[in-house]
Design a protein around this motif. Structure first.
Motif, PDB file in Angstrom:
ATOM      1  N   LEU A 102      98.038   1.328 169.560  1.00 32.12           N
ATOM      2  CA  LEU A 102      99.309   1.017 168.900  1.00 32.12           C
ATOM      3  C   LEU A 102     100.505   1.254 169.808  1.00 32.12           C
ATOM      4  CD1 LEU A 102      98.592   2.513 165.374  1.00 32.12           C
ATOM      5  CD2 LEU A 102      99.136   0.118 165.858  1.00 32.12           C
ATOM      6  N   PHE A 103     100.572   2.443 170.416  1.00 28.83           N
ATOM      7  CA  PHE A 103     101.785   2.867 171.114  1.00 28.83           C
ATOM      8  C   PHE A 103     101.659   2.914 172.633  1.00 28.83           C
ATOM      9  CE2 PHE A 103     101.704   5.210 167.002  1.00 28.83           C
ATOM     10  CZ  PHE A 103     102.764   4.555 166.390  1.00 28.83           C
ATOM     11  N   GLY A 104     100.437   2.865 173.142  1.00 31.98           N
ATOM     12  CA  GLY A 104     100.250   3.014 174.575  1.00 31.98           C
ATOM     13  C   GLY A 104     100.105   4.453 175.005  1.00 31.98           C
ATOM     14  N   ASN A 105     100.157   5.406 174.052  1.00 37.15           N
ATOM     15  CA  ASN A 105      99.948   6.830 174.334  1.00 37.15           C
ATOM     16  C   ASN A 105      99.496   7.504 173.050  1.00 37.15           C
ATOM     17  OD1 ASN A 105     102.322   7.895 172.787  1.00 37.15           O
ATOM     18  ND2 ASN A 105     103.449   6.687 174.310  1.00 37.15           N
ATOM     19  N   THR A 106      99.211   8.774 173.108  1.00 33.64           N
ATOM     20  CA  THR A 106      98.689   9.482 171.931  1.00 33.64           C
ATOM     21  C   THR A 106      99.707  10.416 171.291  1.00 33.64           C
ATOM     22  OG1 THR A 106      97.810  11.267 173.325  1.00 33.64           O
ATOM     23  CG2 THR A 106      96.337   9.419 172.838  1.00 33.64           C
ATOM     24  N   VAL A 107     100.939  10.438 171.783  1.00 36.20           N
ATOM     25  CA  VAL A 107     101.929  11.398 171.259  1.00 36.20           C
ATOM     26  C   VAL A 107     102.952  10.759 170.329  1.00 36.20           C
ATOM     27  CG1 VAL A 107     101.684  12.983 173.196  1.00 36.20           C
ATOM     28  CG2 VAL A 107     103.393  11.159 173.315  1.00 36.20           C
ATOM     29  N   TYR A 108     103.105   9.443 170.402  1.00 37.61           N
ATOM     30  CA  TYR A 108     104.042   8.795 169.483  1.00 37.61           C
ATOM     31  C   TYR A 108     103.451   8.786 168.071  1.00 37.61           C
ATOM     32  CZ  TYR A 108     106.943   6.778 173.230  1.00 37.61           C
ATOM     33  OH  TYR A 108     107.777   6.587 174.288  1.00 37.61           O
ATOM     34  N   VAL A 109     104.330   8.858 167.070  1.00 35.12           N
ATOM     35  CA  VAL A 109     103.920   8.725 165.672  1.00 35.12           C
ATOM     36  C   VAL A 109     104.877   7.762 164.973  1.00 35.12           C
ATOM     37  CG1 VAL A 109     102.799  10.970 165.467  1.00 35.12           C
ATOM     38  CG2 VAL A 109     105.260  10.801 165.082  1.00 35.12           C
ATOM     39  N   PHE A 110     104.478   7.257 163.825  1.00 33.61           N
ATOM     40  CA  PHE A 110     105.288   6.260 163.126  1.00 33.61           C
ATOM     41  C   PHE A 110     106.603   6.844 162.629  1.00 33.61           C
ATOM     42  CE2 PHE A 110     101.250   3.931 162.714  1.00 33.61           C
ATOM     43  CZ  PHE A 110     101.692   2.664 163.073  1.00 33.61           C
ATOM     44  N   SER A 111     107.632   6.014 162.632  1.00 34.69           N
ATOM     45  CA  SER A 111     108.959   6.411 162.194  1.00 34.69           C
ATOM     46  C   SER A 111     109.082   6.305 160.678  1.00 34.69           C
ATOM     47  CB  SER A 111     110.022   5.541 162.876  1.00 34.69           C
ATOM     48  OG  SER A 111     109.754   4.171 162.648  1.00 34.69           O
ATOM     49  N   TYR A 112     110.218   6.747 160.192  1.00 40.11           N
ATOM     50  CA  TYR A 112     110.480   6.839 158.750  1.00 40.11           C
ATOM     51  C   TYR A 112     110.310   5.499 158.040  1.00 40.11           C
ATOM     52  CZ  TYR A 112     113.341   7.261 154.530  1.00 40.11           C
ATOM     53  OH  TYR A 112     113.796   7.227 153.245  1.00 40.11           O
ATOM     54  N   ASN A 113     110.921   4.429 158.584  1.00 45.37           N
ATOM     55  CA  ASN A 113     110.848   3.125 157.926  1.00 45.37           C
ATOM     56  C   ASN A 113     109.419   2.615 157.830  1.00 45.37           C
ATOM     57  OD1 ASN A 113     113.569   2.753 157.305  1.00 45.37           O
ATOM     58  ND2 ASN A 113     114.043   1.938 159.330  1.00 45.37           N
ATOM     59  N   TRP A 114     108.617   2.912 158.822  1.00 53.27           N
ATOM     60  CA  TRP A 114     107.213   2.516 158.777  1.00 53.27           C
ATOM     61  C   TRP A 114     106.471   3.293 157.688  1.00 53.27           C
ATOM     62  CZ3 TRP A 114     104.004  -1.035 161.014  1.00 53.27           C
ATOM     63  CH2 TRP A 114     104.522  -1.812 162.056  1.00 53.27           C
ATOM     64  N   LYS A 115     106.709   4.568 157.613  1.00 53.90           N
ATOM     65  CA  LYS A 115     105.952   5.413 156.682  1.00 53.90           C
ATOM     66  C   LYS A 115     106.251   5.067 155.216  1.00 53.90           C
ATOM     67  CE  LYS A 115     105.603   9.827 157.656  1.00 53.90           C
ATOM     68  NZ  LYS A 115     106.006  11.198 158.063  1.00 53.90           N
ATOM     69  N   LYS A 116     107.437   4.590 154.937  1.00 49.56           N
ATOM     70  CA  LYS A 116     107.767   4.291 153.539  1.00 49.56           C
ATOM     71  C   LYS A 116     107.462   2.840 153.168  1.00 49.56           C
ATOM     72  CE  LYS A 116     112.660   2.951 153.947  1.00 49.56           C
ATOM     73  NZ  LYS A 116     114.021   3.220 153.458  1.00 49.56           N
ATOM     74  N   ALA A 117     107.041   2.014 154.134  1.00 48.66           N
ATOM     75  CA  ALA A 117     106.789   0.595 153.865  1.00 48.66           C
ATOM     76  C   ALA A 117     105.472   0.406 153.114  1.00 48.66           C
ATOM     77  CB  ALA A 117     106.757  -0.185 155.179  1.00 48.66           C
ATOM     78  N   ASN A 118     105.503  -0.460 152.094  1.00 47.95           N
ATOM     79  CA  ASN A 118     104.300  -0.758 151.321  1.00 47.95           C
ATOM     80  C   ASN A 118     104.322  -2.223 150.905  1.00 47.95           C
ATOM     81  OD1 ASN A 118     106.272  -0.799 149.348  1.00 47.95           O
ATOM     82  ND2 ASN A 118     105.565   1.021 148.294  1.00 47.95           N
ATOM     83  N   PHE A 119     103.358  -2.613 150.070  1.00 51.19           N
ATOM     84  CA  PHE A 119     103.277  -3.995 149.593  1.00 51.19           C
ATOM     85  C   PHE A 119     103.600  -4.017 148.098  1.00 51.19           C
ATOM     86  CE2 PHE A 119     100.326  -3.814 153.218  1.00 51.19           C
ATOM     87  CZ  PHE A 119     100.868  -4.812 154.012  1.00 51.19           C
ATOM     88  N   ALA A 149     115.299   0.139 169.226  1.00 47.19           N
ATOM     89  CA  ALA A 149     116.417   0.570 168.374  1.00 47.19           C
ATOM     90  C   ALA A 149     116.019   1.671 167.395  1.00 47.19           C
ATOM     91  CB  ALA A 149     116.997  -0.618 167.627  1.00 47.19           C
ATOM     92  N   GLY A 150     115.343   2.680 167.882  1.00 51.33           N
ATOM     93  CA  GLY A 150     115.001   3.811 167.032  1.00 51.33           C
ATOM     94  C   GLY A 150     113.755   3.638 166.201  1.00 51.33           C
ATOM     95  N   GLY A 151     112.976   2.611 166.458  1.00 51.81           N
ATOM     96  CA  GLY A 151     111.739   2.413 165.709  1.00 51.81           C
ATOM     97  C   GLY A 151     110.716   1.698 166.560  1.00 51.81           C
ATOM     98  N   PHE A 152     109.810   0.984 165.916  1.00 52.76           N
ATOM     99  CA  PHE A 152     108.794   0.230 166.633  1.00 52.76           C
ATOM    100  C   PHE A 152     108.700  -1.169 166.042  1.00 52.76           C
ATOM    101  CE2 PHE A 152     107.482   4.661 167.051  1.00 52.76           C
ATOM    102  CZ  PHE A 152     107.287   4.753 168.429  1.00 52.76           C
ATOM    103  N   LEU A 153     108.632  -2.167 166.920  1.00 56.42           N
ATOM    104  CA  LEU A 153     108.450  -3.549 166.509  1.00 56.42           C
ATOM    105  C   LEU A 153     107.039  -4.004 166.841  1.00 56.42           C
ATOM    106  CD1 LEU A 153     111.780  -5.236 167.704  1.00 56.42           C
ATOM    107  CD2 LEU A 153     111.222  -4.340 165.430  1.00 56.42           C
ATOM    108  N   CYS A 154     106.527  -4.944 166.039  1.00 55.84           N
ATOM    109  CA  CYS A 154     105.214  -5.521 166.308  1.00 55.84           C
ATOM    110  C   CYS A 154     105.317  -6.521 167.451  1.00 55.84           C
ATOM    111  CB  CYS A 154     104.677  -6.230 165.075  1.00 55.84           C
ATOM    112  SG  CYS A 154     104.229  -5.131 163.733  1.00 55.84           S
ATOM    113  N   ARG A 155     104.390  -6.434 168.372  1.00 55.99           N
ATOM    114  CA  ARG A 155     104.274  -7.486 169.371  1.00 55.99           C
ATOM    115  C   ARG A 155     103.597  -8.706 168.738  1.00 55.99           C
ATOM    116  NH1 ARG A 155     105.072  -5.367 174.655  1.00 55.99           N
ATOM    117  NH2 ARG A 155     105.108  -3.080 174.694  1.00 55.99           N
ATOM    118  N   GLN A 156     103.667  -9.832 169.436  1.00 56.01           N
ATOM    119  CA  GLN A 156     103.127 -11.079 168.888  1.00 56.01           C
ATOM    120  C   GLN A 156     101.646 -10.963 168.564  1.00 56.01           C
ATOM    121  OE1 GLN A 156     105.127 -13.751 168.214  1.00 56.01           O
ATOM    122  NE2 GLN A 156     103.341 -14.605 167.149  1.00 56.01           N
TER     123      GLN A 156
END
Length: 460
Positions: free
Chosen positions: A109-126, A292-299
């Motif tokens: 996901l991140f290219g390393n093992t120390v990054y974790v998901f940000s707030y907007n990711w954690k609260k996202a659902n369907f 910009a303070g979060g993570f975007l999906c690559r193509q």
């Protein structure tokens, strides 16, 4: 007499001991509840050498990058606004995640093992809009990188509602009349179909959060309090995958469920690390990028949802890069397509141009990337892309996912306007009217199209 007194003292001591034990148990229960919301101490939280806890939200600008003690903390009110995830019993029968699997997941996901998901990711659902409303078929989408996944899944939901489910009337009106039960069936079918395709129609894997923790924090792996409690459930039939998701739909759509992250985890495990390594190329070594303070999906993530394969690029087949390296594009037509337009995109850059595999999907539904914002275009006429006569005059509907949108925008498309009409329109454009980015992305598919917004102000 002395014996009687001694017995009373012993009984009293036993009562005191029971009372103390009861109070300790009571405190432990509340400590566990508080620690989940970052209000108390929790020994399972990652710690740095000074003992300060590091969480996904206690990072600089919410990037998920661990920061030194006392830096980059979000307000406590924000930290507490993510409810406890929907958890299942550890006895349900899945396989617990291991440290090696969790570390590999982060690496992919991140290219390393120390990054974790940000707030907007954690609260996202369907989560859908209200049933039997103008947006009954549509998901509520939030901010940040998870939005692109929600919109890509939205395409599969529309595919099911318009072209897959067995109903007599597959019109636009039918999309707005679906019930809560139909919403849930559509979501389960869409998620299962995507995972099944990612598993090469052989196997799907579903990740759910359980009550037990299986992975401990290490110096190279800070915990995030939910990945370490995953169990993986494997299915060899698509129908069984769909039923399991439907039975546990709250784990994907409930508030605080981490639903989008769980789906992304399930997508990766369904695809398998081995297949992912073959899908990717030198331009894309991991699936998310900081922004910009979060993570975007690559193509590659979007292509995996649309086609089942994590192709890093949108052109057809394979191409040679500047250094003669092999770059991987899209190999087959998918059910849901993809269009993109950006004001800074050069038409001369052949590697950035969307190929016909994505431009002309099997069904008239497109995920659109317009200046980095994602929306959905669709047509209710299944024959649009299979009969050229249908592409003369047709309707498209646009769902942008913006909070201000109360109903889909109805667009009338004319691809064969007379040359003198087109000349008049061009003169009108020169007089000051700007093309909407929505119009520009539509013209990447139908170059000569004129677009009638039917009274809606064009989006810029």
């Amino acid at each position: 007499m002395d014996t009687e007194v001694s017995g009373q003292e012993q009984s009293s001591q036993e009562l005191d001991l029971e009372e103390i034990t009861r109070k300790i148990s009571f405190l432990d229960k509340w400590r566990e509840i508080f620690s989940y919301h970052r209000l108390g101490t929790n020994n399972t939280n990652p710690q740095n050498r000074e003992g300060s806890r590091i969480s996904a939200d206690e990072t600089e600008a919410g990037t998920g990058i661990p920061q030194p003690k006392g830096q980059g903390h979000l307000p406590s009110s924000s930290l507490c606004s993510i409810p406890k995830p929907s958890i299942i019993s550890s006895k349900l029968g899945g396989s617990p995640i291991s440290l090696a699997m969790a570390a590999k997941l982060r690496q992919v996901l991140f290219g390393n093992t120390v990054y974790v998901f940000s707030y907007n990711w954690k609260k996202a659902n369907f989560r859908f809009h209200d049933p039997s409303s103008d947006l009954a078929f549509a998901l509520e989408v939030g901010k940040g990188g998870a939005r692109s996944i929600q919109m890509a899944v939205q395409g599969s939901i529309i595919k099911y509602l318009l072209f897959t489910r067995k109903v007599k009337d597959c019109t636009f009106r039918s999309l707005c009349e679906i019930s809560k039960q139909e919403q849930e069936r559509a979501l389960a079918t869409a998620l299962a179909g995507i995972l099944w395709a990612a598993g090469a129609a052989q196997k799907a894997t579903i990740c759910l959060v359980t009550e037990d923790t299986y992975v401990a924090s290490t110096p190279g792996y800070p915990m995030d309090d939910f990945t370490e409690r995953l169990q993986l459930f494997e299915f060899l039939e698509k129908e069984a995958t769909e039923k399991f998701i439907y039975d546990h739909l709250q784990c994907f759509k409930g508030e605080g469920s981490h639903g989008v992250i769980l789906f992304l985890y399930s997508l990766i495990f369904s695809r398998t690390f081995e297949r992912l390594q073959k899908d990717l190329d030198v331009t894309t070594t991991h699936l998310l990028q900081p922004n910009a303070g979060g993570f975007l999906c690559r193509q590659a993530v979007l292509n995996m949802i649309l086609t089942g394969r994590a192709s890093p690029h949108v052109f057809n087949g394979c191409e040679k890069g500047k250094s003669q390296e092999t770059l991987h594009g899209v190999l087959t037509r998918s059910d849901v397509g993809y269009l993109q337009w950006g004001k800074d995109t050069s038409e001369d850059d052949r590697l950035s141009q969307v190929g016909s595999m994505l431009k002309t999907p099997k069904l008239p539904i497109w995920l659109c990337n317009i200046n980095g914002n994602y929306s959905i275009l669709f047509c209710t006429n299944r024959q649009l892309l299979s009969d050229w006569k249908m592409e003369r005059l047709f309707d498209l509907y646009l769902y942008s996912g913006q909070p201000s949108q109360r109903k889909p925008v109805h667009l009338a498309i004319d691809t064969h306007a007379h040359h003198w009409e087109r000349g008049q329109q061009e003169d009108k454009h020169r007089a000051g009217r700007r093309f909407s980015p929505v119009e520009m992305v539509i013209r990447t598919k139908w170059r000569e199209a004129t677009i009638n917004w039917n009274g809606t102000a064009p989006f810029f």
